[in-house]
Design a protein around this motif. Structure first.
Motif, PDB file in Angstrom:
ATOM      1  N   GLY A   1       0.596  -1.087   0.085  1.00 35.36           N
ATOM      2  CA  GLY A   1      -0.379   0.145   0.392  1.00 35.36           C
ATOM      3  C   GLY A   1       0.478   1.333   0.515  1.00 35.36           C
ATOM      4  O   GLY A   1       0.213   2.321  -0.794  1.00 35.36           O
ATOM      5  N   GLY A   2       1.866   1.165   0.835  1.00 33.52           N
ATOM      6  CA  GLY A   2       2.733   2.666   0.667  1.00 33.52           C
ATOM      7  C   GLY A   2       3.120   2.122  -0.460  1.00 33.52           C
ATOM      8  O   GLY A   2       3.568   3.777  -1.299  1.00 33.52           O
ATOM      9  N   MET A   3       4.097   1.507  -1.025  1.00 27.28           N
ATOM     10  CA  MET A   3       4.780   1.480  -2.645  1.00 27.28           C
ATOM     11  C   MET A   3       3.628   2.289  -3.996  1.00 27.28           C
ATOM     12  O   MET A   3       3.456   3.025  -4.825  1.00 27.28           O
ATOM     13  CB  MET A   3       5.149   0.253  -3.171  1.00 27.28           C
ATOM     14  N   ALA A   4       2.608   1.571  -3.644  1.00 28.66           N
ATOM     15  CA  ALA A   4       1.074   2.084  -4.318  1.00 28.66           C
ATOM     16  C   ALA A   4       0.980   3.562  -3.726  1.00 28.66           C
ATOM     17  O   ALA A   4       0.561   4.784  -4.979  1.00 28.66           O
ATOM     18  CB  ALA A   4      -0.277   1.208  -4.511  1.00 28.66           C
ATOM     19  N   LEU A   5       0.822   4.102  -2.725  1.00 26.88           N
ATOM     20  CA  LEU A   5       0.488   5.146  -2.702  1.00 26.88           C
ATOM     21  C   LEU A   5       2.174   6.673  -3.168  1.00 26.88           C
ATOM     22  O   LEU A   5       1.468   7.338  -3.343  1.00 26.88           O
ATOM     23  CB  LEU A   5       0.417   5.860  -1.302  1.00 26.88           C
ATOM     24  N   LEU A   6       2.367   6.227  -3.435  1.00 27.32           N
ATOM     25  CA  LEU A   6       4.120   6.506  -3.768  1.00 27.32           C
ATOM     26  C   LEU A   6       4.261   6.699  -5.351  1.00 27.32           C
ATOM     27  O   LEU A   6       4.365   7.786  -5.984  1.00 27.32           O
ATOM     28  CB  LEU A   6       5.881   6.063  -3.405  1.00 27.32           C
ATOM     29  N   VAL A   7       3.709   5.728  -5.606  1.00 26.02           N
ATOM     30  CA  VAL A   7       3.481   5.316  -7.444  1.00 26.02           C
ATOM     31  C   VAL A   7       2.412   6.582  -7.528  1.00 26.02           C
ATOM     32  O   VAL A   7       2.734   7.102  -8.312  1.00 26.02           O
ATOM     33  CB  VAL A   7       3.157   3.902  -8.200  1.00 26.02           C
ATOM     34  N   SER A   8       1.601   6.214  -6.619  1.00 27.65           N
ATOM     35  CA  SER A   8       0.460   7.705  -6.900  1.00 27.65           C
ATOM     36  C   SER A   8       0.604   8.703  -6.473  1.00 27.65           C
ATOM     37  O   SER A   8       0.545   9.915  -8.092  1.00 27.65           O
ATOM     38  CB  SER A   8      -0.695   7.681  -5.828  1.00 27.65           C
ATOM     39  N   VAL A   9       1.440   8.664  -6.081  1.00 30.61           N
ATOM     40  CA  VAL A   9       2.023  10.325  -5.866  1.00 30.61           C
ATOM     41  C   VAL A   9       2.365  10.796  -7.406  1.00 30.61           C
ATOM     42  O   VAL A   9       3.070  11.606  -7.906  1.00 30.61           O
ATOM     43  CB  VAL A   9       3.225  10.594  -4.802  1.00 30.61           C
ATOM     44  N   LEU A  10       3.839   9.965  -7.313  1.00 30.29           N
ATOM     45  CA  LEU A  10       4.610   9.761  -8.513  1.00 30.29           C
ATOM     46  C   LEU A  10       3.691  10.255  -9.793  1.00 30.29           C
ATOM     47  O   LEU A  10       4.297  11.343 -10.474  1.00 30.29           O
ATOM     48  CB  LEU A  10       5.614   9.096  -8.370  1.00 30.29           C
ATOM     49  N   CYS A  11       2.375   9.914 -10.126  1.00 34.35           N
ATOM     50  CA  CYS A  11       1.865  10.128 -11.179  1.00 34.35           C
ATOM     51  C   CYS A  11       0.865  11.124 -11.178  1.00 34.35           C
ATOM     52  O   CYS A  11       1.499  11.574 -12.450  1.00 34.35           O
ATOM     53  CB  CYS A  11       1.342   9.045 -11.060  1.00 34.35           C
ATOM     54  N   ILE A  12       0.617  11.990 -10.049  1.00 30.45           N
ATOM     55  CA  ILE A  12      -0.427  12.807  -9.782  1.00 30.45           C
ATOM     56  C   ILE A  12       1.763  13.791 -10.114  1.00 30.45           C
ATOM     57  O   ILE A  12       1.186  15.130 -10.421  1.00 30.45           O
ATOM     58  CB  ILE A  12      -0.012  13.461  -8.068  1.00 30.45           C
ATOM     59  N   LEU A  13       2.699  14.035 -10.216  1.00 25.10           N
ATOM     60  CA  LEU A  13       3.757  14.627 -10.503  1.00 25.10           C
ATOM     61  C   LEU A  13       3.950  14.746 -11.165  1.00 25.10           C
ATOM     62  O   LEU A  13       4.690  15.836 -12.107  1.00 25.10           O
ATOM     63  CB  LEU A  13       5.187  14.149  -9.505  1.00 25.10           C
ATOM     64  N   GLY A  14       3.579  13.621 -12.237  1.00 27.79           N
ATOM     65  CA  GLY A  14       4.332  13.589 -13.794  1.00 27.79           C
ATOM     66  C   GLY A  14       2.749  14.172 -14.129  1.00 27.79           C
ATOM     67  O   GLY A  14       3.024  14.867 -15.100  1.00 27.79           O
ATOM     68  N   TYR A  15       1.545  14.509 -13.676  1.00 29.70           N
ATOM     69  CA  TYR A  15       0.573  14.828 -14.364  1.00 29.70           C
ATOM     70  C   TYR A  15       0.427  16.546 -14.039  1.00 29.70           C
ATOM     71  O   TYR A  15       0.422  17.461 -15.412  1.00 29.70           O
ATOM     72  CB  TYR A  15      -0.608  14.761 -13.338  1.00 29.70           C
ATOM     73  N   LEU A  16       1.051  16.617 -13.226  1.00 25.80           N
ATOM     74  CA  LEU A  16       1.527  18.180 -12.729  1.00 25.80           C
ATOM     75  C   LEU A  16       2.784  19.058 -13.548  1.00 25.80           C
ATOM     76  O   LEU A  16       2.643  20.202 -14.224  1.00 25.80           O
ATOM     77  CB  LEU A  16       1.473  18.654 -11.431  1.00 25.80           C
ATOM     78  N   CYS A  17       3.596  18.520 -13.933  1.00 24.87           N
ATOM     79  CA  CYS A  17       4.203  18.324 -14.776  1.00 24.87           C
ATOM     80  C   CYS A  17       4.093  18.503 -16.036  1.00 24.87           C
ATOM     81  O   CYS A  17       4.622  19.636 -16.729  1.00 24.87           O
ATOM     82  CB  CYS A  17       5.519  18.358 -14.389  1.00 24.87           C
ATOM     83  N   PHE A  18       3.099  17.782 -16.905  1.00 25.24           N
ATOM     84  CA  PHE A  18       2.703  18.176 -17.985  1.00 25.24           C
ATOM     85  C   PHE A  18       1.552  18.989 -18.461  1.00 25.24           C
ATOM     86  O   PHE A  18       2.077  19.781 -18.980  1.00 25.24           O
ATOM     87  CB  PHE A  18       2.186  16.763 -17.910  1.00 25.24           C
ATOM     88  N   ARG A  19       1.161  19.024 -17.015  1.00 29.81           N
ATOM     89  CA  ARG A  19      -0.730  20.609 -17.417  1.00 29.81           C
ATOM     90  C   ARG A  19       0.461  22.039 -16.841  1.00 29.81           C
ATOM     91  O   ARG A  19       0.794  22.846 -17.226  1.00 29.81           O
ATOM     92  CB  ARG A  19      -1.258  20.190 -16.198  1.00 29.81           C
ATOM     93  N   PHE A  20       1.337  21.580 -15.992  1.00 31.39           N
ATOM     94  CA  PHE A  20       1.672  23.368 -15.941  1.00 31.39           C
ATOM     95  C   PHE A  20       3.351  22.858 -15.603  1.00 31.39           C
ATOM     96  O   PHE A  20       3.978  22.314 -15.606  1.00 31.39           O
ATOM     97  CB  PHE A  20       1.529  23.387 -13.855  1.00 31.39           C
ATOM     98  N   GLU A  21       3.758  24.132 -15.672  1.00 31.61           N
ATOM     99  CA  GLU A  21       5.754  24.290 -16.382  1.00 31.61           C
ATOM    100  C   GLU A  21       6.065  24.421 -14.381  1.00 31.61           C
ATOM    101  O   GLU A  21       5.208  24.189 -12.967  1.00 31.61           O
ATOM    102  CB  GLU A  21       5.722  25.891 -16.008  1.00 31.61           C
ATOM    103  N   TRP A  22       7.116  23.237 -14.150  1.00 29.30           N
ATOM    104  CA  TRP A  22       7.442  22.891 -13.459  1.00 29.30           C
ATOM    105  C   TRP A  22       8.167  23.498 -11.818  1.00 29.30           C
ATOM    106  O   TRP A  22       7.292  22.759 -10.814  1.00 29.30           O
ATOM    107  CB  TRP A  22       8.974  22.163 -13.717  1.00 29.30           C
ATOM    108  N   ARG A  23       8.313  25.024 -11.791  1.00 29.85           N
ATOM    109  CA  ARG A  23       8.002  25.679 -10.988  1.00 29.85           C
ATOM    110  C   ARG A  23       6.379  25.565 -10.384  1.00 29.85           C
ATOM    111  O   ARG A  23       6.245  25.787  -9.416  1.00 29.85           O
ATOM    112  CB  ARG A  23       8.432  26.936 -10.857  1.00 29.85           C
ATOM    113  N   LEU A  24       5.520  25.656 -10.990  1.00 31.31           N
ATOM    114  CA  LEU A  24       3.892  25.898 -10.731  1.00 31.31           C
ATOM    115  C   LEU A  24       3.832  24.430 -10.193  1.00 31.31           C
ATOM    116  O   LEU A  24       3.214  24.593  -9.240  1.00 31.31           O
ATOM    117  CB  LEU A  24       3.127  26.770 -11.735  1.00 31.31           C
ATOM    118  N   ALA A  25       4.044  23.431 -10.845  1.00 29.73           N
ATOM    119  CA  ALA A  25       3.843  21.873 -10.405  1.00 29.73           C
ATOM    120  C   ALA A  25       4.434  21.414  -8.652  1.00 29.73           C
ATOM    121  O   ALA A  25       3.356  21.103  -8.092  1.00 29.73           O
ATOM    122  CB  ALA A  25       3.898  20.919 -11.250  1.00 29.73           C
ATOM    123  N   SER A  26       4.962  21.919  -8.711  1.00 30.55           N
ATOM    124  CA  SER A  26       5.418  21.949  -7.209  1.00 30.55           C
ATOM    125  C   SER A  26       4.914  22.606  -6.278  1.00 30.55           C
ATOM    126  O   SER A  26       4.996  21.483  -5.052  1.00 30.55           O
ATOM    127  CB  SER A  26       7.522  22.628  -7.126  1.00 30.55           C
TER     128      SER A  26
END
Length: 299
Positions: free
Chosen positions: A130-155
């Motif tokens: 479950g912890g690994m799945a949570l980490l993967v989901s956060v990384l996927c969210i990070l990837g989505y944010l970086c794709f939709r927004f510039e990385w400074r705004l996504a951070s």
């Protein structure tokens, strides 16, 4: 209220961001020093259903049982009057459990309806997965944010997301409230709620960066928050009303869930207008980062 925010919005953003950083550090200290009070869903235990007199309250029942069963013991009212489901950390090798004797001081009628051992619904392997799945989901969210927004705004959106989860975990570590499956489900709901709120603000910032090239990032952040303020207050307010009703009428079984959700909605609204906007300023977000790149057409 709106006029006050228009005048002091920047000071509010900076002050709340500093408070958020302090609260995050405090929450991490609580998690490292006290840890979470893991419930029986994670540790396993026993479930006993007892029948007592109808006028007995949950507090009276727990006050009589906790000296024998420990502080992790919980009591949930069953469908029938006077019937309670007792959950506690029991040792399968120890059968010296005498509810009739323990409850005789508060009830003349005590009947054990059923008694059974339950294994941990979430074992160590499932916790790790479950912890690994949570980490993967956060990384996927990070990837989505970086794709939709510039990385400074996504951070900013990602840090606001982590801020909300850490503060909820820190509260449960500090208060030593039971951390069970319902609280874990609330954490997943908080992730989605916080992300949605941060994306609304970030999307408004992106639109203003494109439309107002000569404005500073701080001014644009102020305008973005003021432009989404009414929507944020209405959404958060109605959500908090619903959660408050759940907390008042849901009983002990949903107390952890409603408490976690209430804190998560508050911190989610807080972080989207503080950390979510201040962090991109620290990373020097500018309008040029969202302007079209000129292509040299020279041969």
């Amino acid at each position: 209220m709106i006029n006050f925010c228009k005048r002091y919005i920047r000071q509010i953003r900076y002050i709340t961001s500093a408070i958020s950083l302090v609260l995050m550090v405090f929450s991490l200290v609580m998690l490292m020093t006290r840890g979470l009070n893991m419930g029986l869903d994670f540790t396993g235990g026993r479930v006993t259903e007892v029948q007592v007199e109808q006028q007995i309250t949950r507090n009276e029942l727990l006050n009589a049982l906790k000296p024998h069963l420990g502080e992790l013991a919980t009591a949930t009212h069953s469908d029938e009057q006077g019937r309670w489901v007792i959950r506690y950390a029991g040792d399968p090798r120890n059968d010296e459990v005498n509810f009739e004797q323990w409850l005789s001081s508060i009830s003349h009628q005590v009947t054990v309806v059923s008694d059974s051992l339950v294994g941990a619904q979430v074992g160590q392997e499932l916790v790790d997965e479950g912890g690994m799945a949570l980490l993967v989901s956060v990384l996927c969210i990070l990837g989505y944010l970086c794709f939709r927004f510039e990385w400074r705004l996504a951070s900013g959106s990602l840090m606001a997301l982590l801020h909300d989860v850490v503060l909820v975990l820190g509260f449960f570590a500090m208060s030593q409230m039971e951390f069970n499956l319902t609280v874990f489900a609330a954490l997943l709901a908080i992730l989605g709620y916080s992300l949605n709120d941060s994306i609304i603000v970030s999307d408004r910032i992106r639109e203003l960066l494109v439309a107002k090239k000569d404005s500073s990032t701080a001014d644009i952040n102020d305008q973005a928050i003021l432009g989404t303020f009414s929507r944020t207050m209405v959404t958060s307010g109605t959500t908090l009303i619903t959660i408050a009703a759940l907390w008042l009428m849901g009983g002990h079984a949903l107390q952890g869930f409603s408490t976690a959700m209430f804190i998560g909605v508050l911190t989610g609204t807080w972080s989207s207008i503080s950390i979510g906007t201040v962090l991109p300023e620290w990373f020097k977000l500018r309008s040029r980062h969202y302007q079209p790149v000129e292509i040299d057409a020279a041969p």
